[in-house]
Write a protein that holds these residues in place. Structure first.
Motif, PDB file in Angstrom:
ATOM      1  N   LEU A 435      -1.092  32.967  -2.224  1.00 49.25           N
ATOM      2  CA  LEU A 435       0.261  33.481  -2.058  1.00 49.25           C
ATOM      3  C   LEU A 435       0.706  33.425  -0.598  1.00 49.25           C
ATOM      4  N   GLY A 436      -0.255  33.531   0.298  1.00 53.02           N
ATOM      5  CA  GLY A 436       0.083  33.475   1.720  1.00 53.02           C
ATOM      6  C   GLY A 436       0.681  32.145   2.131  1.00 53.02           C
ATOM      7  N   SER A 437       0.455  31.127   1.320  1.00 57.31           N
ATOM      8  CA  SER A 437       0.997  29.804   1.641  1.00 57.31           C
ATOM      9  C   SER A 437       2.491  29.710   1.378  1.00 57.31           C
ATOM     10  N   LEU A 438       3.066  30.732   0.767  1.00 54.93           N
ATOM     11  CA  LEU A 438       4.475  30.678   0.418  1.00 54.93           C
ATOM     12  C   LEU A 438       5.348  31.378   1.450  1.00 54.93           C
ATOM     13  N   THR A 439       4.754  31.802   2.559  1.00 54.27           N
ATOM     14  CA  THR A 439       5.549  32.457   3.596  1.00 54.27           C
ATOM     15  C   THR A 439       6.393  31.424   4.330  1.00 54.27           C
ATOM     16  N   SER A 440       7.424  31.909   5.022  1.00 50.87           N
ATOM     17  CA  SER A 440       8.323  31.001   5.746  1.00 50.87           C
ATOM     18  C   SER A 440       7.589  30.301   6.881  1.00 50.87           C
ATOM     19  N   MET A 441       6.641  31.003   7.537  1.00 48.37           N
ATOM     20  CA  MET A 441       5.876  30.373   8.612  1.00 48.37           C
ATOM     21  C   MET A 441       4.999  29.253   8.066  1.00 48.37           C
ATOM     22  N   GLU A 442       4.400  29.503   6.900  1.00 46.06           N
ATOM     23  CA  GLU A 442       3.575  28.470   6.278  1.00 46.06           C
ATOM     24  C   GLU A 442       4.432  27.282   5.888  1.00 46.06           C
ATOM     25  N   ALA A 443       5.635  27.550   5.444  1.00 47.58           N
ATOM     26  CA  ALA A 443       6.543  26.459   5.066  1.00 47.58           C
ATOM     27  C   ALA A 443       6.851  25.577   6.259  1.00 47.58           C
ATOM     28  N   ALA A 444       7.048  26.184   7.425  1.00 49.07           N
ATOM     29  CA  ALA A 444       7.332  25.400   8.632  1.00 49.07           C
ATOM     30  C   ALA A 444       6.147  24.497   8.981  1.00 49.07           C
ATOM     31  N   GLU A 445       4.946  25.029   8.806  1.00 50.12           N
ATOM     32  CA  GLU A 445       3.756  24.226   9.092  1.00 50.12           C
ATOM     33  C   GLU A 445       3.644  23.063   8.117  1.00 50.12           C
ATOM     34  N   ILE A 446       3.989  23.339   6.857  1.00 43.99           N
ATOM     35  CA  ILE A 446       3.930  22.268   5.853  1.00 43.99           C
ATOM     36  C   ILE A 446       4.943  21.178   6.191  1.00 43.99           C
ATOM     37  N   GLU A 447       6.141  21.594   6.592  1.00 39.43           N
ATOM     38  CA  GLU A 447       7.168  20.603   6.947  1.00 39.43           C
ATOM     39  C   GLU A 447       6.733  19.767   8.151  1.00 39.43           C
ATOM     40  N   ALA A 448       6.105  20.431   9.132  1.00 39.80           N
ATOM     41  CA  ALA A 448       5.638  19.692  10.310  1.00 39.80           C
ATOM     42  C   ALA A 448       4.558  18.692   9.923  1.00 39.80           C
ATOM     43  N   GLU A 449       3.619  19.139   9.082  1.00 43.09           N
ATOM     44  CA  GLU A 449       2.566  18.219   8.634  1.00 43.09           C
ATOM     45  C   GLU A 449       3.159  17.073   7.824  1.00 43.09           C
TER      46      GLU A 449
END
Length: 818
Positions: A435-449
């Motif tokens: 569930l922690g992967s659904l945070t907005s900060m995690e989303a930014a990291e996913i977009e960067a990757e």
């Protein structure tokens, strides 16, 4: 055997084929030969490795024994290699492992060894249970990206595992480390090269596929051996690079040092590649002991871990240039035979420098292409997953609720695919997300990757679609390897200014050569002997041992090539400078080290080869009065064991030799004081094996003493010297010409004080004479000191010979020679 059990031999063959035994043996041998060629002896052009090298490195990689790990027992590495990939015996594997760890065998060792791995002295390595090893950092460059489907794999010997057919090889290892091996009917011998130079040449070829061998040699100047030393001449290097074959002269690195007490020494600091240092020192010592190498007083091996140091101390007064050149001829220079033979598409092929690099570039092109395809597939898979994750983040609440409402994980995956259109892989990944992967900060990291992966996909796609981009990748990776591992050249290239012969280093001077009955020989500078008045005792010229006696003395130049005629009718060729130079009081050196003389064989006449032209004649006279002429051209190729100059009768001996031109007169003198003069045309030319014809009719007990060639008006005189030291000069014009085989005329009285004639010479007023006694006394006097008188006289005292001594030989120093 029970009747119920079938006889295993009672089986009918499905088919029987008749084959000629020679055809079957031929095919079987060809199969065996190809197995050795491809499976053991020859390297592949792509990675420069034979199967055993490749399997050792691959096994070490699989074991994790890399440069960053701790060392592992060599026996462990050998066991893993033998058990999984190379079932040919542990000793063969260990020998290969050892060589890959030797910094004097490999330009860039592929194994980092710990313990005793042998030495340049030929010392064997310690047993494999005592040594440890790990992969050298540069070896990892050969295995780099092997896990990315860059090369083909085949089943190992028992089909349990897969092994690489070739390694990716991030640098041209075949040239960098070289290779050697003997297959069936062929061999390879590729020298090592400098890594930086080879990479520069590879990049040059990539940039300019039409580059010639000459262009590539602007970068690869020549082999670069791990032991340094020097290559002499560039032509041989060019031939080797142009044709794949050549013979390169490799010379040790040394310097001449001034030492104490005015002496000098030669210090060797680098040896030719693959030279055994201990054996080299041992052989130099043997040469000194056997007399083949003179002028050396001491020899030491002062080598240590820091490098080679062989010290060769010279005797006081030794000619350093001569010793140096002799060492180069025999020990300090060797030839490296280049045969650039490697497997290309499974077939042995001799390659030029350009062809070798072309094959390597083709290999790297394939490796980079397959790696890029592999990485592109992975990047696309990762991008696909990241797209699913981003979509899940955008619909986080609904996705979480959908998963929570599903009864099973499988139902959740199905629902995700049906509702949001996720693929099976995306759905499986989302279900496993925290569930922690659904945070907005995690989303930014996913977009960067995701952006990074997309950029990588674009880069890889460009590489695969553009040949130029692929080649740029190859060049960039080669430059990285060069920056990490390249070092300075160790082997220097010397210009070949022509082979410096021993003769070039010998001062040109007139010398006196002395020979004894027991075959001792030496030379002394003629300048050591000052002219004396006639009748002197002379000075010591040789220390003759008891029972021996001087038989001949003759003048020569150090640069002369001499024809040495013996009493047994054989002729040898000798270089004057090969005769050891010794002091007046020295005995000399045994002539068996210079000439292959038989027992009781003595040198009785010497002829300078420069005086013999093909159209001239070598004229000989024997003790029994036979005379013969043989064309000079028959003496052009003299074997080391000598050749026949004349066939002799029983108890006859060859006494003297002259070079004539076909128009001269011959004067034969006898021990009894008789002479005969006749035209040489009366003696027809004949072959070397002939005996000759009668020249003079001898009285009983008389024998020929010497031969002189003359012609009308030459103004010379006949010098006659007797055994007891008396002699005279008489103008040759006083000896009238007559027919061959007469008794002749009286030349000198030999009764009483004079004794028999020892020698006769033709002299002019300005000539000097060198007279030597059997006991070793030598005297130099001017010819004009001896009275000029007529025939049939007693003569005057020439040399004061002691009781029990006698004149042994006379020779002439021509006017103007010192």
């Amino acid at each position: 055997m029970s009747s119920d059990v079938p006889d295993p031999t009672d089986v009918e063959a499905r088919a029987v084929e008749n084959v000629r035994i020679e055809d079957e043996m031929e095919q079987s041998y060809i199969d065996y030969a190809m197995s050795v060629i491809a499976g053991r002896a020859l390297p592949r052009v792509e990675d420069g490795l034979k199967p055993v090298h490749r399997r050792i490195l691959y096994a070490m990689g699989e074991m994790g024994v890399t440069s960053g790990s701790s060392h592992r027992k060599s026996s462990s590495i050998v066991g893993e290699t033998m058990g999984d990939y190379h079932p040919h015996g542990d000793q063969a594997i260990y020998d290969t492992l050892v060589r890959m760890a030797q910094d004097f065998s490999m330009r860039h060792p592929l194994v980092d060894g710990q313990g005793n791995f042998g030495s340049m002295d030929g010392d064997p390595p310690a047993a494999q249970r005592y040594t440890e090893a790990r992969m050298a950092p540069i070896a990892e460059e050969l295995l780099e990206d092997i896990e990315k489907d860059t090369v083909d794999f085949s089943a190992n010997y028992d089909d349990r595992l897969q092994e690489p057919d070739v390694l990716p090889a991030a640098f041209p290892n075949l040239l960098v480390n070289g290779s050697s091996g003997i297959a069936v009917g062929m061999s390879t011998n590729i020298p090592p090269h400098n890594l930086g130079e080879v990479i520069d040449a590879t990049i040059e070829l990539i940039d300019d596929p039409d580059a010639t061998v000459e262009d590539l040699m602007d970068h690869v100047t020549g082999p670069d051996f791990p032991t340094g030393a020097n290559i002499v001449g560039r032509d041989a290097i060019y031939n080797a690079y142009k044709t794949g074959r050549g013979r390169i002269r490799v010379r040790a690195e040394y310097e001449l040092e001034e030492w104490k007490n005015g002496r000098e020494r030669i210090v060797v600091t680098e040896l030719p590649f693959q030279a055994n240092k201990a054996r080299l020192v041992e052989r130099i010592a043997e040469d000194v002991t056997e007399g083949d190498l003179e002028g050396i007083s001491d020899l030491r091996d002062e080598s240590d871990r820091d490098g080679v140091r062989i010290v060769i101390e010279l005797k006081r007064g030794a000619n350093a240039d001569v010793v140096e050149n002799k060492l180069l001829e025999s020990r300090l220079e060797r030839t490296f035979g280049v045969i650039t033979l490697a497997l290309v598409d499974g077939q042995p092929q001799v390659l030029s420098l350009k062809e070798t690099l072309e094959e390597y570039v083709a290999h790297r092109r394939e490796v980079v292409r397959r790696r890029s395809e592999y990485e592109l597939a992975e990047a696309e898979d990762r991008a696909h997953i990241l797209e699913g994750r981003l979509k899940a983040v955008e619909n986080a609440e609904d996705v979480v609720e959908l998963i929570r409402d599903s009864e099973t994980r499988s139902d959740a995956k199905t629902a995700l695919r049906d509702v949001y259109g996720f693929s099976a892989d995306q759905a499986d990944h989302i279900v496993r997300m925290q569930l922690g992967s659904l945070t907005s900060m995690e989303a930014a990291e996913i977009e960067a990757e995701y952006d990074d992966v997309q950029a990588e996909i674009e880069r890889l796609t460009e590489i695969l679609e553009s040949e130029q981009e692929l080649l740029e990748v190859i060049k960039a990776e080669l430059r990285e390897v060069k920056a990490e591992y390249a070092d300075e050249r160790r082997t220097s290239i010397l210009e070949d200014e022509g082979t410096v012969t021993h003769e070039d280093l010998i001062p040109e001077e007139d010398v006196v050569v002395v020979m004894t009955e027991d075959d001792y020989v030496k030379r002394m500078p003629a300048s050591q002997f000052d002219p004396q008045g006639r009748g002197g005792k002379g000075i010591i010229g040789a220390d003759v041992k008891s029972g021996d006696r001087v038989t001949s003395v003759f003048r020569a130049n150090t640069h002369d090539y001499l024809l040495c005629f013996t009493n047994q009718g054989t002729v040898y060729q000798l270089k004057t400078y090969e005769i050891p130079e010794m002091s007046r009081t020295a005995r000399g050196k045994s002539a068996v080290n210079l000439l292959d003389l038989e027992d009781d064989e003595e040198i009785t006449a010497i002829v300078d080869t420069d005086a013999v032209d093909a159209e001239e004649y070598v004229t000989m006279v024997t003790q029994d009065g036979y005379v013969k002429r043989t064309a000079g051209e028959e003496f052009e190729n003299i074997l080391s064991t000598g050749i026949i100059a004349a066939s002799l009768g029983d108890d006859d001996e060859l006494v003297d030799v002259e070079v004539t031109d076909g128009s001269q007169d011959l004067v034969i003198a006898t021990e009894g004081g008789m002479t005969i003069r006749f035209d040489e045309s009366e003696v027809r030319a004949m072959g070397r094996n002939a005996r000759g014809v009668n020249g003079i009719k001898l009285e009983d007990g008389d024998a020929v003493a010497g031969l002189v060639a003359t012609e009308e008006g030459d103004g010379r005189a006949l010098l006659t010297v007797t055994r007891n030291g008396y002699g005279k000069r008489t103008p040759l014009s006083a000896y009238s010409s007559q027919s061959r085989y007469g008794k002749g005329l009286i030349d000198i009285k030999t009764d009483g004080r004079n004794g028999p004639v020892t020698d006769v010479k033709a002299v002019t007023v300005g000539d000097h004479l060198v007279i030597m006694s059997e006991e070793g006394q030598i005297m130099r006097t001017r010819a004009d000191e001896i009275s000029s008188v007529g025939r049939n006289t007693m003569g005057v005292t020439v040399m004061d010979v002691a009781d029990g001594d006698a004149v042994a030989s006379v020779d002439v120093l021509p006017a103007g020679d010192d």
